[in-house]
Write an enzyme that holds these catalytic residues in place. Structure first.
Site, mmCIF file in Angstrom:
data_model
loop_
_atom_site.group_PDB
_atom_site.id
_atom_site.type_symbol
_atom_site.label_atom_id
_atom_site.label_comp_id
_atom_site.label_asym_id
_atom_site.label_seq_id
_atom_site.Cartn_x
_atom_site.Cartn_y
_atom_site.Cartn_z
ATOM 1 N N ARG A 71 0.794 -1.222 0.000
ATOM 2 C CA ARG A 71 0.000 0.000 0.000
ATOM 3 C C ARG A 71 0.830 1.276 0.000
ATOM 4 N NH1 ARG A 71 -2.910 -3.908 1.793
ATOM 5 N NH2 ARG A 71 -0.968 -4.467 2.752
ATOM 6 N N THR A 72 1.838 1.326 0.861
ATOM 7 C CA THR A 72 2.534 2.604 1.040
ATOM 8 C C THR A 72 3.196 3.016 -0.268
ATOM 9 O OG1 THR A 72 2.883 2.001 3.338
ATOM 10 C CG2 THR A 72 4.174 3.836 2.492
ATOM 11 N N LYS A 101 27.785 -2.484 -3.857
ATOM 12 C CA LYS A 101 29.225 -2.319 -4.104
ATOM 13 C C LYS A 101 29.908 -1.594 -2.954
ATOM 14 C CE LYS A 101 28.125 -1.490 -8.971
ATOM 15 N NZ LYS A 101 28.246 -0.487 -10.036
ATOM 16 N N ARG A 129 11.605 3.807 3.082
ATOM 17 C CA ARG A 129 11.272 2.758 4.063
ATOM 18 C C ARG A 129 12.537 1.954 4.296
ATOM 19 N NH1 ARG A 129 6.108 -1.226 4.105
ATOM 20 N NH2 ARG A 129 5.241 0.734 4.863
ATOM 21 N N HIS A 157 5.699 5.031 11.488
ATOM 22 C CA HIS A 157 5.166 5.035 10.113
ATOM 23 C C HIS A 157 4.196 6.215 10.043
ATOM 24 C CE1 HIS A 157 3.707 3.882 6.307
ATOM 25 N NE2 HIS A 157 3.408 2.616 6.520
HETATM 26 C C1 NCD Z 1 2.237 -1.560 7.975
HETATM 27 C C2 NCD Z 1 3.726 -1.384 8.033
HETATM 28 O O1 NCD Z 1 4.433 -1.552 7.027
HETATM 29 O O2 NCD Z 1 4.186 -1.055 9.097
HETATM 30 N N1 NCD Z 1 1.734 -1.636 6.691
HETATM 31 C C3 NCD Z 1 1.421 -0.485 6.020
HETATM 32 O O3 NCD Z 1 2.271 0.258 5.619
HETATM 33 N N2 NCD Z 1 0.132 -0.195 5.838
HETATM 34 C C4 NCD Z 1 1.692 -2.544 8.910
HETATM 35 C C5 NCD Z 1 2.330 -3.901 9.008
HETATM 36 O O4 NCD Z 1 3.203 -4.247 8.233
HETATM 37 O O5 NCD Z 1 1.876 -4.643 9.896
#
Ligand code: NCD
Length: 350
Positions: A71-72, A101, A129, A157
């Protein structure tokens, strides 16, 4: 362009407006961001030749995802494209970039964000991320363009919390006077940590009940923050009598990837906390069950949400659940418009 635009009241950050932790937001920002999101949803639905579709032209968003994401990543890329922002999507950089590298993470960021003017710059905003929590802060230190934290290990997050709060406001009509239960892996779940920080700060008369196995309790940094801000919270190991008192039940899956040593049968020990039809029955009719997703349905007998509820939440014809309390797909739908509004604010497109 419309004459009035709530985005005009979005704060103008000095220098690069990084989005790193939810404690950085205040109620004024949240209210104006959500007002703008309302407007985006309304205009997007009703008009085709929209100013907003071009507002980000000549800008570039770079997505840099070192961990798995559905999703993100997709909603950030889609949000950018909806605004006319071009996108560069670097998937699995730990395998595909020059870090293989030996290049340092900081040097990678210097390249993506580099250049004194836009002729040489690759990205105008970088969405990161990373499994190691400190990396997003390191990125913010060396980057001359905004860094957006899209999940830093088990820490935070923040953009998911913006989606979560917007969902709460939309589903329940308010952010104040709420009793929020959070159940699951509170120790390693970054979304619930960000949510507690954010709603604890911007909500009025909010209180929390943290429901978890004793080994997965909310970490002390969050509890300490809530105490210092006089936000009441309780901790418990089972549902007991709490369900009928909740306005929101926020569910977090067991974050198995954070603890590979975890005992194999741990998920079974958590079964008493899973969300079942019986749990739903005990919630008030206007209460809502939220989940950042994904639901871990790899072993259906122990998934944190019972498979019957998952199937009912949005059936194969995309019909919404009869029971509005099963709200997690409607919540996920809001990822695009909320991230559009955030990108307008971060890139100061207005
Ligand atoms: C979450 C995450 O990546 O922290 N997912 C998200 O981005 N909606 C929740 C999870 O992974 O449990």
């Amino acid at each position: 362009m419309p004459d009035t635009f709530p985005g005009q009241r979005l704060p103008r950050w000095e220098n690069a407006p990084h989005v790193l932790q939810t404690q950085q937001f205040d109620r004024v920002f949240i209210d104006s961001l959500f007002g703008f999101t309302d407007q985006l949803i309304h205009e997007y639905r009703n008009r085709d030749d929209l100013w907003v579709r071009h507002i980000g032209k000549r800008r570039v968003l770079l997505s840099l995802m070192y961990e798995a994401t559905t999703r993100t990543r997709a909603t950030f890329l889609c949000a950018a494209m909806n605004l006319g922002i071009r996108t560069i999507d670097i998937a699995d950089p730990q395998r595909t970039s020059s870090e293989v590298k030996g290049e340092s993470f900081a040097d990678s960021i210097r390249i993506y964000a580099g250049g004194n003017d836009h002729t040489y710059r690759i990205a105008d905003v970088i969405v990161v991320r990373h499994r190691e929590p400190e990396r997003v802060f390191e990125a913010a230190q060396v980057s001359r363009v905004p860094i957006i934290n899209a999940g830093n290990g088990p820490d935070q997050h923040p953009t998911q919390s913006l989606v979560d709060l917007y969902a709460i406001r939309r589903e329940l009509g308010r952010l104040d006077g709420l009793h929020v239960g959070i159940v699951g892996d509170l120790r390693n779940g970054r979304t619930c940590r960000s949510l507690a920080y954010l709603l604890g700060k911007v909500g009025k008369q909010v209180n929390f009940t943290f429901i978890s196995h004793p080994d997965l309790r909310m970490r002390e940094d969050v509890c300490d923050y809530l105490r210092r801000h006089n936000v009441p919270f309780a901790e418990r190991a089972d549902y007991g009598e709490v369900l009928p008192t909740l306005d929101v039940l926020y569910v977090v899956r067991l974050q198995t990837e954070r603890d590979p040593e975890q005992r194999a049968d741990f998920a079974r020990e958590l079964v008493p906390l899973r969300v079942t039809p019986e749990v739903v029955r005990q919630l008030k009719p206007p209460a809502r069950i939220l989940h950042p997703l994904p639901v871990d349905s790899s072993v259906p007998e122990v998934s944190e949400i019972h498979p019957d509820l998952c199937a009912a939440a949005r059936d194969k014809n995309y019909k919404e659940a009869q029971d509005p309390r099963l709200a997690w797909f409607r919540q996920a739908d809001l990822g695009v418009p909320v991230r559009m509004a955030l990108l307008v604010a971060v890139l100061q497109l207005w």
